[in-house]
Design a protein around this motif. Structure first.
Motif, PDB file in Angstrom:
ATOM      1  N   ALA A  94       0.859  -1.196   0.000  1.00 56.92           N
ATOM      2  CA  ALA A  94       0.000   0.000   0.000  1.00 56.92           C
ATOM      3  C   ALA A  94       0.891   1.241   0.000  1.00 56.92           C
ATOM      4  O   ALA A  94       1.064   1.918   1.021  1.00 56.92           O
ATOM      5  CB  ALA A  94      -0.927  -0.007   1.215  1.00 56.92           C
ATOM      6  N   TYR A  95       1.464   1.542  -1.158  1.00 53.61           N
ATOM      7  CA  TYR A  95       2.398   2.653  -1.249  1.00 53.61           C
ATOM      8  C   TYR A  95       1.700   4.009  -1.193  1.00 53.61           C
ATOM      9  O   TYR A  95       2.363   5.043  -1.080  1.00 53.61           O
ATOM     10  CB  TYR A  95       3.196   2.549  -2.555  1.00 53.61           C
ATOM     11  N   ALA A  96       0.377   4.029  -1.261  1.00 50.76           N
ATOM     12  CA  ALA A  96      -0.346   5.299  -1.185  1.00 50.76           C
ATOM     13  C   ALA A  96      -0.532   5.770   0.253  1.00 50.76           C
ATOM     14  O   ALA A  96      -0.931   6.914   0.479  1.00 50.76           O
ATOM     15  CB  ALA A  96      -1.706   5.173  -1.872  1.00 50.76           C
ATOM     16  N   ARG A  97      -0.264   4.918   1.229  1.00 49.44           N
ATOM     17  CA  ARG A  97      -0.431   5.306   2.628  1.00 49.44           C
ATOM     18  C   ARG A  97       0.668   6.278   3.038  1.00 49.44           C
ATOM     19  O   ARG A  97       1.787   6.250   2.521  1.00 49.44           O
ATOM     20  CB  ARG A  97      -0.404   4.068   3.528  1.00 49.44           C
ATOM     21  N   ARG A  98       0.360   7.163   4.004  1.00 50.61           N
ATOM     22  CA  ARG A  98       1.318   8.142   4.482  1.00 50.61           C
ATOM     23  C   ARG A  98       1.297   8.189   6.008  1.00 50.61           C
ATOM     24  O   ARG A  98       0.256   7.956   6.639  1.00 50.61           O
ATOM     25  CB  ARG A  98       1.004   9.547   3.934  1.00 50.61           C
ATOM     26  N   LEU A  99       2.457   8.498   6.592  1.00 57.13           N
ATOM     27  CA  LEU A  99       2.567   8.631   8.039  1.00 57.13           C
ATOM     28  C   LEU A  99       2.086  10.014   8.485  1.00 57.13           C
ATOM     29  O   LEU A  99       2.357  11.018   7.814  1.00 57.13           O
ATOM     30  CB  LEU A  99       4.018   8.438   8.472  1.00 57.13           C
ATOM     31  N   PRO A 100       1.393  10.097   9.626  1.00 58.86           N
ATOM     32  CA  PRO A 100       0.978  11.410  10.136  1.00 58.86           C
ATOM     33  C   PRO A 100       2.162  12.147  10.754  1.00 58.86           C
ATOM     34  O   PRO A 100       3.182  11.538  11.088  1.00 58.86           O
ATOM     35  CB  PRO A 100      -0.071  11.044  11.204  1.00 58.86           C
ATOM     36  N   PRO A 101       2.071  13.469  10.943  1.00 58.78           N
ATOM     37  CA  PRO A 101       3.157  14.220  11.588  1.00 58.78           C
ATOM     38  C   PRO A 101       3.357  13.755  13.033  1.00 58.78           C
ATOM     39  O   PRO A 101       2.425  13.291  13.690  1.00 58.78           O
ATOM     40  CB  PRO A 101       2.673  15.671  11.521  1.00 58.78           C
ATOM     41  N   ALA A 102       4.615  13.868  13.520  1.00 61.46           N
ATOM     42  CA  ALA A 102       4.955  13.477  14.885  1.00 61.46           C
ATOM     43  C   ALA A 102       5.323  14.707  15.690  1.00 61.46           C
ATOM     44  O   ALA A 102       5.750  15.735  15.148  1.00 61.46           O
ATOM     45  CB  ALA A 102       6.105  12.472  14.883  1.00 61.46           C
ATOM     46  N   ALA A 103       5.164  14.598  17.034  1.00 60.85           N
ATOM     47  CA  ALA A 103       5.462  15.736  17.911  1.00 60.85           C
ATOM     48  C   ALA A 103       6.964  15.949  18.060  1.00 60.85           C
ATOM     49  O   ALA A 103       7.410  17.082  18.249  1.00 60.85           O
ATOM     50  CB  ALA A 103       4.821  15.504  19.286  1.00 60.85           C
TER      51      ALA A 103
END
Length: 410
Positions: free
Chosen positions: A194-203
């Motif tokens: 699933a190369y379309a998935r993205r990680l959310p921003p981190a603190a």
């Protein structure tokens, strides 16, 4: 092979070790400082007590009054909490000694060995030394202080462990949890592609930068995958087109000669293995050369396309229509249950071809006609070549019978 340890566990262990070492160091320094201060204070107090005894015991020493001296020592030792006190005359003779009664035990023995402390004072009369007062402090005070210090260190260690636990949870939320999410995301991308998935921003800025780099890498992989898929689809389309071109006649869309002969050979082989039959129709357009001569090759090509279309309409979907070249067509009837079914299919094909006339641009109409030769495996040939030859001969026989009967037929 070393067993991997979680980052949360490593952080907790490292924080706990650092905190315990710091706490033990601080506790040891404070304990030593407290013991040194208490020892200095106790020594000064013992010196004061010693001088007080020396002042109070002058008369008793002058008159060698042991009872009065003992009574004085008893009162002062009990009141000041000393361990013992005694008065020693100038010749080394002990005038009086008193030791406070305490229950025996390891605490008393340990305090006397480790924390024994004493002081001496001289009893002088008119500048002449008559006796010496010796006092011993109570070492259990130091032992009690050491115990309280150790208890304080233990309590501090417990509170530190609890604090580290709370801090570790915060660290786990801010550091370990994003790393676990990154690991789970990477695993999901690898397993599901699933190369379309993205990680959310981190603190945490470092983890956020790592997530951004990983998302950029995923975007590149996704772009490369899309490009590969486009190339693959183009190759598949080209391959299908080449395969279709190799297997079909470019003009009529019927099967090519090579592909038809291959299918015929396979059908004969299967029929030979199971004891079945295969039917073959050899078809030739009637008076096709006259059409080319009178109307041109373009009309001739159009007529061939009409013949191929009507031949396909007159047979089953499982049957195969091919073009050998020129105006020669063939039909493979597979499977063929009964020999007479082949003749019935030949009649259906002839009727399908004669269904309608071909309208020319000039307004003239042509009525297509065909001659059909029938061959059946294994009755008329043992292999594909034999069947083609037999059906070709039968077609010419049929053409000779039809010649002259209908001059208007193409």
């Amino acid at each position: 092979m070393m067993t991997p340890v979680s980052l949360s566990s490593l952080l907790q262990r490292a924080q706990l070790r650092v905190a315990l070492v710091a706490l033990l160091a601080v506790g040891a320094v404070l304990t030593l400082a407290s013991v040194a201060y208490l020892r200095s204070t106790t020594l000064r107090n013992l010196e004061l007590v010693g001088r007080s005894i020396a002042y109070s015991a002058e008369a008793a020493v002058v008159f060698r009054d042991a009872d009065a001296s003992l009574e004085l020592l008893h009162q002062i030792v009990e009141r000041e909490g000393l361990s013992a006190a005694r008065i020693v005359l100038g010749g080394g003779q002990t005038l009086a000694t008193y030791r406070r009664a305490r229950p025996p035990g390891w605490q008393l023995q340990l305090s006397e060995r480790l924390f024994a402390i004493g002081a001496r004072s001289v009893i002088e009369v008119e500048g002449r030394s008559l006796a010496q007062v010796e006092v011993e402090g109570d070492g259990t005070v130091f032992l009690s202080l050491l115990g309280w210090c150790m208890a304080g260190v233990a309590l501090g260690m417990l509170l530190t462990a609890l604090g580290i636990r709370l801090v570790s949870r915060r660290l786990e939320h801010s550091i370990v949890a994003p790393l676990r999410a990154l690991s789970a995301h990477t695993r999901a991308v690898r397993e599901q592609r699933a190369y379309a998935r993205r990680l959310p921003p981190a603190a945490v800025s470092e983890i956020d930068a790592l997530s951004a780099d990983f998302n950029a890498l995923l975007a590149e992989v996704q772009a490369h995958e899309a490009e590969l898929l486009r190339h693959q689809e183009a190759l598949r389309t080209d391959n299908d087109s080449l395969s279709f071109q190799a297997q079909h006649d470019a003009l009529t869309g019927a099967c090519s000669r090579a592909y038809f002969e291959e299918c015929l050979a396979d059908a004969v082989t299967r029929a030979g293995q199971r004891g079945g039959r295969v039917g073959l129709l050899f078809i030739d357009a009637d008076k096709f050369k006259r059409v080319n001569d009178e109307h041109g090759h373009e009309i001739g090509d159009r007529l061939l396309c009409v013949l191929a279309e009507r031949l396909r309409a007159g047979v089953r979907e499982s049957d195969l229509v091919g073009r050998l070249g020129g105006d020669e067509f063939v039909v493979l009837i597979d499977p063929l249950r009964h020999a007479e079914d082949a003749q019935r299919v030949a009649e259906q094909v002839q009727q399908s071809v004669r269904q309608g006339r071909v309208q020319l641009a000039s307004g003239e109409e042509l009525r297509p006609g065909i001659s059909v030769g029938v061959a059946i495996y294994p009755d008329d040939g043992a292999d594909a070549d034999a069947l083609l030859r037999y059906a070709d001969v039968e077609m010419y026989r049929h053409k000779l019978r039809q010649r002259g009967n209908d001059p208007a037929r193409v």
